[in-house]
Design an enzyme around this catalytic site. Structure first.
Site, PDB file in Angstrom:
ATOM      1  N   SER A 242       1.013  -1.268  -0.030  1.00 29.69           N
ATOM      2  CA  SER A 242      -0.037  -0.146  -0.033  1.00 29.69           C
ATOM      3  C   SER A 242       0.916   1.335   0.115  1.00 29.69           C
ATOM      4  CB  SER A 242      -0.901   0.066   1.231  1.00 29.69           C
ATOM      5  OG  SER A 242      -0.222   0.432   2.229  1.00 29.69           O
ATOM      6  N   LYS A 243       0.238   2.540  -0.121  1.00 33.40           N
ATOM      7  CA  LYS A 243       1.064   3.731  -0.044  1.00 33.40           C
ATOM      8  C   LYS A 243       2.107   3.802   1.002  1.00 33.40           C
ATOM      9  CE  LYS A 243      -2.698   6.300  -2.372  1.00 33.40           C
ATOM     10  NZ  LYS A 243      -3.848   7.042  -2.193  1.00 33.40           N
ATOM     11  N   ARG A 244       1.894   3.079   2.333  1.00 31.19           N
ATOM     12  CA  ARG A 244       2.762   3.172   3.377  1.00 31.19           C
ATOM     13  C   ARG A 244       4.064   2.626   2.805  1.00 31.19           C
ATOM     14  NH1 ARG A 244       2.099  -0.467   6.702  1.00 31.19           N
ATOM     15  NH2 ARG A 244       0.480  -1.714   5.217  1.00 31.19           N
ATOM     16  N   HIS A 245       4.287   1.901   1.777  1.00 34.17           N
ATOM     17  CA  HIS A 245       5.375   1.426   1.444  1.00 34.17           C
ATOM     18  C   HIS A 245       6.054   2.142   0.490  1.00 34.17           C
ATOM     19  CE1 HIS A 245       3.129  -2.122   2.676  1.00 34.17           C
ATOM     20  NE2 HIS A 245       4.325  -2.671   3.166  1.00 34.17           N
ATOM     21  N   GLY A 246       5.737   3.533   0.360  1.00 39.45           N
ATOM     22  CA  GLY A 246       6.337   4.369  -0.552  1.00 39.45           C
ATOM     23  C   GLY A 246       5.777   4.233  -1.921  1.00 39.45           C
TER      24      GLY A 246
END
Ligand code: GLU
Length: 468
Positions: A242-246
């Site tokens: 997800s976006k959390r992973h960059g």
């Protein structure tokens, strides 16, 4: 004729998971000499934007996933969905349901209270011998699909093996809302049918939709395509990507300096393998690709591996192409490309150590911009004991023909005259001329920078030479 499709909902950008789905669908079609269709599922008007459509088209173009048909837009096919709904109503495969939202809530509440699983109870479903309620006036009905009540619906998933659902678990799906707009699962069915899709390759978040879609296809007398549901992609840390992973947007990788062939090669290995092959071309991938070697378990994203592949593709890329691709990154670094050596030559010299175009640009910037060393670097490397040798070296540089061998010889002679070792002299030269202590081979770097620039920077950093 094999026909596959990629059917994104344009609500953001082309993300890594979507790109992998697109790549596999594309490769399967190409491998079999079939056709690949692009379909934009934009019926969710509130969430679909023209920018998001463009982002998908840009991502596909960048990855060079060319389509043979489309892009089709579902919003332009509403007439067709209506037509099929009319036919289904006429045939008795669909029916009007006049339940209000309040009624449905009450129905579910009562079911829960009885300890049953909440589901539509079929009160408007026509059955032989059943008398239906009188339609309330002024209520716009929804249209529901008359799902079979008995038996099972099963398919042999080409990735996950046989999957079976009991029809009793499936509600009579709403296929048109009260305002007449068709619903998601229904549009997919009509499109896959009309577009003669033979293989539906998509993310496994759609597994629960598949039995409903198959039942509708069967009611329509359509050929049911084969399904291949791809497992999800996990981030570096093992949780769902997800976006959390960059960066999860494909175009973000482009902006960060990744090459499309590296990303394609990387995505190809996310859940698919051919023996232990890691590095292969797009052509090779198409030749090898099959659905038998897709793993049913989740694939894990690995940024380091992507960087490793990108480094490889930078190393083997044509220098003129790399120069073109690196130019925007250099300009962003404040480089003046009109004042310096040919970029192709610079790229050839520095590319060995760059994992991205952005790193390549960082290594090339010194050729197009004076980078001033920090006082700490100067104090560390340009020490009083080495200044005379640096002055002598500058003097020798004035007289020689500016080429690698002669530059190297000037170093050697200066080192011998002052009883110094190479690093003692090369480090301050690097710092003075390039602003930093790490560069590719010093003689090659100086040669490319040009005599005038080297002398100018050396002298600017040294006390004036005082001949004895
Ligand atoms: N539009 C769906 C999505 O973006 C894909 C539908 C499908 O492939 O059947 O998730």
């Amino acid at each position: 004729m094999i026909r596959t499709r990629f059917a994104p909902s344009p609500t953001g950008y082309l993300h890594i998971g979507g790109a992998r789905t697109a790549l596999f669908s594309w490769a399967f079609a190409r491998h079999h000499g079939g056709q690949f269709i692009l379909r934009i599922e934009d019926t969710d008007i509130a969430r679909s934007t023209p920018e998001a459509v463009q982002a998908i088209l840009d991502g596909m173009a960048w990855l060079e996933l060319d389509h043979d048909e489309g892009p089709y837009y579902q919003t332009k096919r509403l007439y067709r969905y209506k037509e099929v709904i009319e036919q289904m109503l006429a045939k008795g495969d669909a029916y009007y349901c006049y339940c209000s939202p309040e009624e449905l809530d009450a129905m579910r509440e009562a079911q829960r209270a009885r300890g049953e699983k909440p589901r539509y109870d079929g009160r408007w479903r026509p059955e032989p011998g059943k008398t239906l309620p009188t339609p309330p006036s002024g209520v716009q009905p929804v249209v529901r699909f008359r799902n079979p009540v008995d038996g099972t619906v099963a398919w042999k998933d080409l990735v996950k093996g046989t999957i079976t659902f009991s029809n009793a678990e499936l509600d009579d799906l709403i296929i048109a809302r009260a305002d007449g707009t068709p619903t998601y699962n229904f549009c997919v069915v009509v499109d896959d049918w009309d577009m003669r899709i033979t293989h539906v390759i998509r993310g496994d978040d759609h597994v629960n939709n598949t039995p409903r879609q198959i039942n509708i296809l069967k009611a329509l007398g359509a050929t049911v395509p084969q399904y291949a549901h791809l497992s999800m992609i996990l981030g570096d840390d093992g949780t769902k990507l997800s976006k959390r992973h960059g960066a999860v947007s494909v175009m973000q990788y482009a902006a960060d300096g990744f090459l499309p062939e590296a990303v394609v090669n990387y995505l190809a290995r996310l859940g698919w393998s051919h023996g232990d092959a890691e590095i292969f071309s797009r052509q090779q991938f198409v030749e090898w690709f099959d659905l038998d070697h897709i793993t049913p378990s989740a694939a894990q994203f690995n940024t380091e591996k992507l960087r490793w592949l990108n480094q490889h593709y930078i190393k083997v890329a044509d220098d003129a192409r790399l120069a073109d691709l690196t130019r925007p990154f250099l300009i962003r670094n404040g480089a003046n490309l009109d004042d310096g050596p040919a970029l192709t030559a610079v790229v050839a010299l520095v590319k060995e150590r760059a994992a991205t175009l952005s790193e390549l640009a960082d290594a090339a910037t010194l050729f197009y911009r004076t980078l001033h060393p920090t006082p700490e670097l100067l104090a560390q490397h340009v020490t009083a004991d080495v200044v005379p040798a640096l002055q002598e070296l500058a003097g020798r540089f004035e007289t020689i023909a500016w080429e690698r061998a002669a530059i190297s010889a000037a170093f050697k002679e200066t080192l011998a005259a002052h009883g110094l070792k190479m690093p003692k002299l090369a480090m301050p030269v690097r710092v003075l001329v390039t602003g930093e202590p790490q560069t590719p081979a010093i003689d090659a770097t100086l040669e490319l920078l040009g005599k005038a620039r080297v002398l100018e920077r050396l002298k600017a950093g040294l006390p004036a030479h005082k001949p004895e």
